[in-house]
Motif scaffolding. Structure first.
Motif, PDB file in Angstrom:
ATOM      1  N   GLN A  64       0.814  -1.234   0.126  1.00 18.32           N
ATOM      2  CA  GLN A  64      -0.137  -0.022   0.080  1.00 18.32           C
ATOM      3  C   GLN A  64       0.847   1.212   0.137  1.00 18.32           C
ATOM      4  O   GLN A  64       0.744   2.204  -0.561  1.00 18.32           O
ATOM      5  CB  GLN A  64      -0.917   0.015   1.151  1.00 18.32           C
ATOM      6  CG  GLN A  64      -1.893  -1.036   1.006  1.00 18.32           C
ATOM      7  CD  GLN A  64      -2.936  -0.988   2.281  1.00 18.32           C
ATOM      8  OE1 GLN A  64      -2.654  -0.758   3.302  1.00 18.32           O
ATOM      9  NE2 GLN A  64      -4.255  -1.245   2.123  1.00 18.32           N
TER      10      GLN A  64
ATOM     11  N   THR B 291     -12.273  10.142  -4.541  1.00 16.92           N
ATOM     12  CA  THR B 291     -12.919   9.044  -4.272  1.00 16.92           C
ATOM     13  C   THR B 291     -12.093   7.677  -4.398  1.00 16.92           C
ATOM     14  O   THR B 291     -11.843   7.404  -5.494  1.00 16.92           O
ATOM     15  CB  THR B 291     -14.206   8.917  -4.655  1.00 16.92           C
ATOM     16  OG1 THR B 291     -14.861  10.272  -4.319  1.00 16.92           O
ATOM     17  CG2 THR B 291     -15.057   7.663  -4.096  1.00 16.92           C
ATOM     18  N   SER B 292     -11.891   6.632  -3.561  1.00 23.35           N
ATOM     19  CA  SER B 292     -11.173   5.167  -3.889  1.00 23.35           C
ATOM     20  C   SER B 292     -12.567   4.343  -4.308  1.00 23.35           C
ATOM     21  O   SER B 292     -13.477   4.401  -4.155  1.00 23.35           O
ATOM     22  CB  SER B 292     -10.870   4.823  -2.662  1.00 23.35           C
ATOM     23  OG  SER B 292     -10.547   3.547  -2.814  1.00 23.35           O
ATOM     24  N   THR B 293     -11.924   3.615  -5.522  1.00 21.21           N
ATOM     25  CA  THR B 293     -12.845   2.901  -6.152  1.00 21.21           C
ATOM     26  C   THR B 293     -12.952   1.656  -5.201  1.00 21.21           C
ATOM     27  O   THR B 293     -14.198   1.023  -5.238  1.00 21.21           O
ATOM     28  CB  THR B 293     -12.431   2.569  -7.456  1.00 21.21           C
ATOM     29  OG1 THR B 293     -10.836   1.752  -7.128  1.00 21.21           O
ATOM     30  CG2 THR B 293     -12.176   3.640  -8.370  1.00 21.21           C
ATOM     31  N   THR B 294     -12.188   1.326  -4.211  1.00 21.44           N
ATOM     32  CA  THR B 294     -12.131   0.188  -3.174  1.00 21.44           C
ATOM     33  C   THR B 294     -13.002   0.448  -2.133  1.00 21.44           C
ATOM     34  O   THR B 294     -14.124  -0.072  -2.030  1.00 21.44           O
ATOM     35  CB  THR B 294     -10.787  -0.012  -2.821  1.00 21.44           C
ATOM     36  OG1 THR B 294      -9.988  -0.265  -3.718  1.00 21.44           O
ATOM     37  CG2 THR B 294     -10.851  -1.280  -1.789  1.00 21.44           C
ATOM     38  N   THR B 295     -13.119   1.905  -1.754  1.00 17.83           N
ATOM     39  CA  THR B 295     -13.814   2.027  -0.443  1.00 17.83           C
ATOM     40  C   THR B 295     -15.294   3.048  -0.743  1.00 17.83           C
ATOM     41  O   THR B 295     -16.221   2.857  -0.034  1.00 17.83           O
ATOM     42  CB  THR B 295     -12.936   2.697   0.809  1.00 17.83           C
ATOM     43  OG1 THR B 295     -12.737   4.087  -0.010  1.00 17.83           O
ATOM     44  CG2 THR B 295     -11.737   2.136   1.122  1.00 17.83           C
ATOM     45  N   GLY B 296     -15.308   3.642  -1.856  1.00 19.06           N
ATOM     46  CA  GLY B 296     -16.221   4.681  -1.994  1.00 19.06           C
ATOM     47  C   GLY B 296     -16.137   5.946  -1.515  1.00 19.06           C
ATOM     48  O   GLY B 296     -17.001   6.753  -1.294  1.00 19.06           O
TER      49      GLY B 296
END
Length: 90
Positions: free
Chosen positions: A37, A76-81
């Motif tokens: 990460q 905005t993260s595509t993983t968490t929204g």
């Protein structure tokens, strides 16, 4: 949280993490790829800096950094929204 057993991991920090139910995972200092990460974040930051400097070669990297970091923190993260700022301050 993943870390490399750096000097910031004093006893008071470890106690804070334990009190807040935050699990520490350690990776090797000599093998930074183990912390995927962080490596991905560094790669993204370097790419953004290169783009910014390519757009305006007269700008110093340290002056470009705040706007780049703001962009990353409010994307905005595509993983968490959620954005990292939303996750941190909720």
């Amino acid at each position: 949280m993943r870390c490399d057993r750096g000097s910031e991991l004093r006893a008071d920090f470890q106690q804070y993490m334990a009190e807040n139910s935050i699990k520490l995972q350690y990776c090797s200092v000599n093998y930074p790829q183990a912390n995927g990460q962080a490596e991905a974040a560094v790669k993204l930051l370097k790419h953004a800096l290169r783009q910014k400097i390519a757009e305006d070669p007269t700008i110093w990297w340290d002056l470009a950094l705040p706007s780049i970091l703001a962009g990353l923190r409010f994307s905005t993260s595509t993983t968490t929204g959620f954005t990292p700022a939303e996750i941190l301050y909720k």
